[in-house]
Design an enzyme around this catalytic site. Structure first.
Site, PDB file in Angstrom:
ATOM      1  N   CYS A 186       0.843  -1.201   0.000  1.00 16.78           N
ATOM      2  CA  CYS A 186       0.000   0.000   0.000  1.00 16.78           C
ATOM      3  C   CYS A 186       0.874   1.245   0.000  1.00 16.78           C
ATOM      4  O   CYS A 186       0.452   2.310  -0.437  1.00 16.78           O
ATOM      5  CB  CYS A 186      -0.923  -0.009   1.202  1.00 16.78           C
ATOM      6  SG  CYS A 186      -0.027  -0.266   2.728  1.00 16.78           S
ATOM      7  N   GLU A 223      -4.876   3.566  -8.191  1.00 17.71           N
ATOM      8  CA  GLU A 223      -3.971   2.568  -7.607  1.00 17.71           C
ATOM      9  C   GLU A 223      -3.886   1.349  -8.533  1.00 17.71           C
ATOM     10  O   GLU A 223      -4.903   0.716  -8.819  1.00 17.71           O
ATOM     11  CB  GLU A 223      -4.477   2.134  -6.226  1.00 17.71           C
ATOM     12  CG  GLU A 223      -3.468   1.250  -5.514  1.00 17.71           C
ATOM     13  CD  GLU A 223      -3.974   0.693  -4.186  1.00 17.71           C
ATOM     14  OE1 GLU A 223      -5.093   0.168  -4.141  1.00 17.71           O
ATOM     15  OE2 GLU A 223      -3.211   0.778  -3.200  1.00 17.71           O
TER      16      GLU A 223
HETATM   17  P1  NAD Z   1      -9.784  -6.232  -0.689  1.00 15.80           P
HETATM   18  O1  NAD Z   1     -10.472  -4.967  -0.294  1.00 15.80           O
HETATM   19  O2  NAD Z   1     -10.236  -6.904  -1.921  1.00 15.80           O
HETATM   20  O3  NAD Z   1      -9.922  -7.317   0.483  1.00 15.80           O
HETATM   21  C1  NAD Z   1      -9.493  -7.054   1.810  1.00 15.80           C
HETATM   22  C2  NAD Z   1     -10.236  -7.978   2.762  1.00 15.80           C
HETATM   23  O4  NAD Z   1     -11.622  -7.628   2.755  1.00 15.80           O
HETATM   24  C3  NAD Z   1     -10.163  -9.454   2.372  1.00 15.80           C
HETATM   25  O5  NAD Z   1     -10.057 -10.243   3.533  1.00 15.80           O
HETATM   26  C4  NAD Z   1     -11.498  -9.663   1.685  1.00 15.80           C
HETATM   27  O6  NAD Z   1     -11.936 -11.021   1.724  1.00 15.80           O
HETATM   28  C5  NAD Z   1     -12.412  -8.780   2.517  1.00 15.80           C
HETATM   29  N1  NAD Z   1     -13.652  -8.348   1.844  1.00 15.80           N
HETATM   30  C6  NAD Z   1     -13.907  -8.284   0.524  1.00 15.80           C
HETATM   31  N2  NAD Z   1     -15.162  -7.842   0.311  1.00 15.80           N
HETATM   32  C7  NAD Z   1     -15.713  -7.604   1.517  1.00 15.80           C
HETATM   33  C8  NAD Z   1     -16.967  -7.106   1.971  1.00 15.80           C
HETATM   34  N3  NAD Z   1     -17.920  -6.763   1.122  1.00 15.80           N
HETATM   35  N4  NAD Z   1     -17.168  -6.966   3.298  1.00 15.80           N
HETATM   36  C9  NAD Z   1     -16.185  -7.272   4.176  1.00 15.80           C
HETATM   37  N5  NAD Z   1     -14.981  -7.757   3.819  1.00 15.80           N
HETATM   38  C10 NAD Z   1     -14.740  -7.919   2.504  1.00 15.80           C
HETATM   39  O7  NAD Z   1      -8.217  -5.889  -0.733  1.00 15.80           O
HETATM   40  P2  NAD Z   1      -7.010  -6.846  -1.146  1.00 15.80           P
HETATM   41  O8  NAD Z   1      -7.036  -7.039  -2.622  1.00 15.80           O
HETATM   42  O9  NAD Z   1      -6.985  -8.038  -0.251  1.00 15.80           O
HETATM   43  O10 NAD Z   1      -5.746  -5.944  -0.735  1.00 15.80           O
HETATM   44  C11 NAD Z   1      -5.194  -4.955  -1.549  1.00 15.80           C
HETATM   45  C12 NAD Z   1      -5.638  -3.574  -1.107  1.00 15.80           C
HETATM   46  O11 NAD Z   1      -5.320  -3.383   0.266  1.00 15.80           O
HETATM   47  C13 NAD Z   1      -4.930  -2.458  -1.853  1.00 15.80           C
HETATM   48  O12 NAD Z   1      -5.874  -1.486  -2.218  1.00 15.80           O
HETATM   49  C14 NAD Z   1      -3.955  -1.890  -0.820  1.00 15.80           C
HETATM   50  O13 NAD Z   1      -3.599  -0.548  -1.003  1.00 15.80           O
HETATM   51  C15 NAD Z   1      -4.714  -2.089   0.440  1.00 15.80           C
HETATM   52  N6  NAD Z   1      -3.812  -2.097   1.593  1.00 15.80           N
HETATM   53  C16 NAD Z   1      -3.816  -1.010   2.420  1.00 15.80           C
HETATM   54  C17 NAD Z   1      -2.941  -0.968   3.506  1.00 15.80           C
HETATM   55  C18 NAD Z   1      -2.931   0.202   4.442  1.00 15.80           C
HETATM   56  O14 NAD Z   1      -2.461   0.052   5.565  1.00 15.80           O
HETATM   57  N7  NAD Z   1      -3.431   1.351   4.038  1.00 15.80           N
HETATM   58  C19 NAD Z   1      -2.072  -2.035   3.738  1.00 15.80           C
HETATM   59  C20 NAD Z   1      -2.095  -3.122   2.869  1.00 15.80           C
HETATM   60  C21 NAD Z   1      -2.981  -3.147   1.793  1.00 15.80           C
END
Ligand code: NAD
Length: 492
Positions: free
Chosen positions: A292, A393
């Site tokens: 991120c 992003e």
């Molecule tokens: P994602 O949003 O697709 O999923 C994150 C989590 O949410 C997963 O466990 C997923 O199963 C769950 N999820 C999905 N839909 C949901 C819903 N409707 N309700 C509740 N939970 C749900 O993200 P990803 O692809 O796993 O990760 C990548 C993203 O994470 C990137 O955008 C990155 O920038 C961000 N990220 C941010 C930080 C930070 O600290 N700001 C750190 C790491 C990653």
């Protein structure tokens, strides 16, 4: 239990609800595959239903009273013990992490070490959870604050730091006296399971930490809407975060959302150019650009732009892309096919927008790369600040170089974006460095350092669309999120 999937034997792992192993949900199981070799099924986990998740939340609610009644010092001891268990398995954990997520073994080792340090840190913080004593207007009154836990906390995490992020949420939540239901991302359930396994081996009481796997739309959604949940800590994409925010605004629970980034590195004419090239390379292509805090925009002043680009391309040509377990590999695969396609679609968008491709842009398909999601490290130049590749992003190994006339324009471009997670500047001028620190809109600012790389003992969180909720993660600040203050007037 093991099952044979293709040419590999793969273990079927359980969820943990109320200390019990739940082997398969009504929907069956899902496979967790190695992105460097998709024939390898690393593990198989249950696809739980909402009903299963409700049971996990109920068990966390039941376990809460006794857990909260312990002293924070006692609770901290479980965390230190779990850290010691993980430390004894560190190399195994790092290998699991590389096989599940794809990052290089060195990157995995560093992340595992950080998770262990986080558990130790919050374990010791058990003796530092404190309120404040304040003089009262009445000489015979003691005025002080106490910290109390919130209750049941839902923890939902992404795949890109699948041991560090759950650790920096679970450890402070537990030491403050909360109980937890934790859902890892479906690309990386095994390393998340290992955290919970270590906590169980450390003797944590049943129901205090529950582990649930399955789809975000079902398992994740129940963790958001269930009215027995008292707080939500979510890290993931801005899109899912925004859905959660809609809910959070209607309910009255504490919510923390850490979301995407589009992080700039500004390179000024007085920078140590070799250092800037090395740091930008690491921050843009380390972790395959799937951090991120990855640098996805290099904002470079005209005067040194050509020189910077030449050096950068030379450096990036030397990056060896391959299976993260192999020696000398500097960049692993991207995590999945969907993500790979999204990244490649952004390369097409960049070309159509008129940016110039300096290097990369394609999938790697040689023998060594034939079974995984390997991409070339990619650099665009002549990118203008309003292009999609400069605003959205991409979350992969793609860097956009934007040329600017001077420092003021660099700051303006750095800020003209909806995200604000991490930003860095390369300069040898102290006044410029301080001015950048003051003017850049980002939750983390670095000088002569990569935008990636965080230390656990200080707060972390973004500005603007990168975060929601005022209380940051990590450091002592995390304890503010996982506890509430009670003010006491004690007259005597
Ligand atoms: P994602 O949003 O697709 O999923 C994150 C989590 O949410 C997963 O466990 C997923 O199963 C769950 N999820 C999905 N839909 C949901 C819903 N409707 N309700 C509740 N939970 C749900 O993200 P990803 O692809 O796993 O990760 C990548 C993203 O994470 C990137 O955008 C990155 O920038 C961000 N990220 C941010 C930080 C930070 O600290 N700001 C750190 C790491 C990653």
């Amino acid at each position: 239990m093991s099952v044979c999937v293709g040419r590999f034997m793969s273990s079927v792992y359980p969820c943990i609800i109320n200390g019990e192993r739940v082997q398969a949900g009504v929907y069956g199981v899902f496979e967790d595959r190695n992105p460097a070799d998709v024939d390898e099924v690393v593990a198989v986990f249950p696809l739980l239903s909402r009903e299963d998740v409700k049971k996990a939340i109920d068990s966390a609610e039941e376990a809460f009273e006794k857990w909260a009644a312990l002293s924070p010092v006692q609770r901290g001891k479980y965390l230190v013990k779990a850290a010691q268990i993980m430390e004894s398995q560190a190399e195994e954990l790092a290998r699991i992490l590389t096989r599940e997520e794809g990052k290089t073994l060195n990157e995995s080792r560093a992340e595992v070490a950080r998770a262990i340090d986080i558990f130790k840190f919050y374990g010791v913080m058990g003796s530092r959870i404190r309120g404040e004593f304040t003089p009262s207007a009445d000489a015979r009154t003691h005025l002080f604050t106490l910290r109390e836990p919130l209750g049941v906390v839902s923890i939902i995490t992404p795949w890109n730091f699948p041991i560090a992020i759950p650790s920096w949420k679970i450890a402070p939540a537990l030491v403050c006296g909360n109980t937890v239901v934790f859902k890892p991302a479906s690309y990386t359930p095994l390393i998340g399971y290992k955290i919970v396994e270590a906590l169980n081996a450390a003797g944590i009481p049943p129901g205090v930490v529950n582990f649930v796997t399955g789809s975000g739309g079902e398992v994740g959604a129940e963790l958001i809407i269930n009215d027995k949940v008292d707080a939500i800590s979510f890290t993931g994409s801005a899109e899912v975060g925004e859905e959660i925010k809609q809910y959070a605004c209607r309910s009255n629970i504490r919510v923390q959302l850490e979301l995407g980034g589009k992080n700039p590195s500004v390179v000024l004419e007085d920078a140590d150019l070799d250092k800037a090239v090395e740091m930008v390379t690491r921050a843009a292509f380390g972790l395959t650009g799937q951090a991120c805090t990855a640098t996805s925009r290099a904002i470079v002043v005209d005067k040194i732009a050509k020189q910077f680009e030449e050096k950068l391309v030379e450096r990036v040509k030397r990056i060896r892309v391959g299976n993260g377990l192999a020696d000398g590999v500097e960049m692993g695969p991207v995590v999945g096919e969907k993500e790979m396609k999204k990244i490649l679609s952004y390369v097409d968008i960049g070309v159509k927008e008129g940016a110039k491709l300096l290097i990369g842009g394609k999938r790697l398909t040689s023998q060594e790369h034939s079974k995984g999601f390997f991409l070339e490290p990619t650099i665009f130049t002549d990118v203008t600040p309003d292009m999609k590749i400069a605003q959205e992003e991409i979350f992969g190994p793609v860097l956009s170089i934007i040329h600017v006339h001077d420092f003021d324009e660099a700051v303006e471009v750095a800020n003209k974006i909806e995200y604000g997670l991490s930003a860095s500047v390369f300069t040898t001028s102290l006044p410029r460095a301080f001015e950048f620190i003051q003017r850049v809109q980002a939750g983390v600012v670095k000088v002569n350092k990569p935008t990636t790389g965080l230390e656990f003992q200080v707060p972390f969180g973004g500005y603007k669309r990168s975060s929601y909720g005022d209380i940051k993660e990590q450091g002592e600040t995390a304890l503010d999120f996982y506890s509430k203050l009670k003010t006491v007037y004690l007259g005597y």
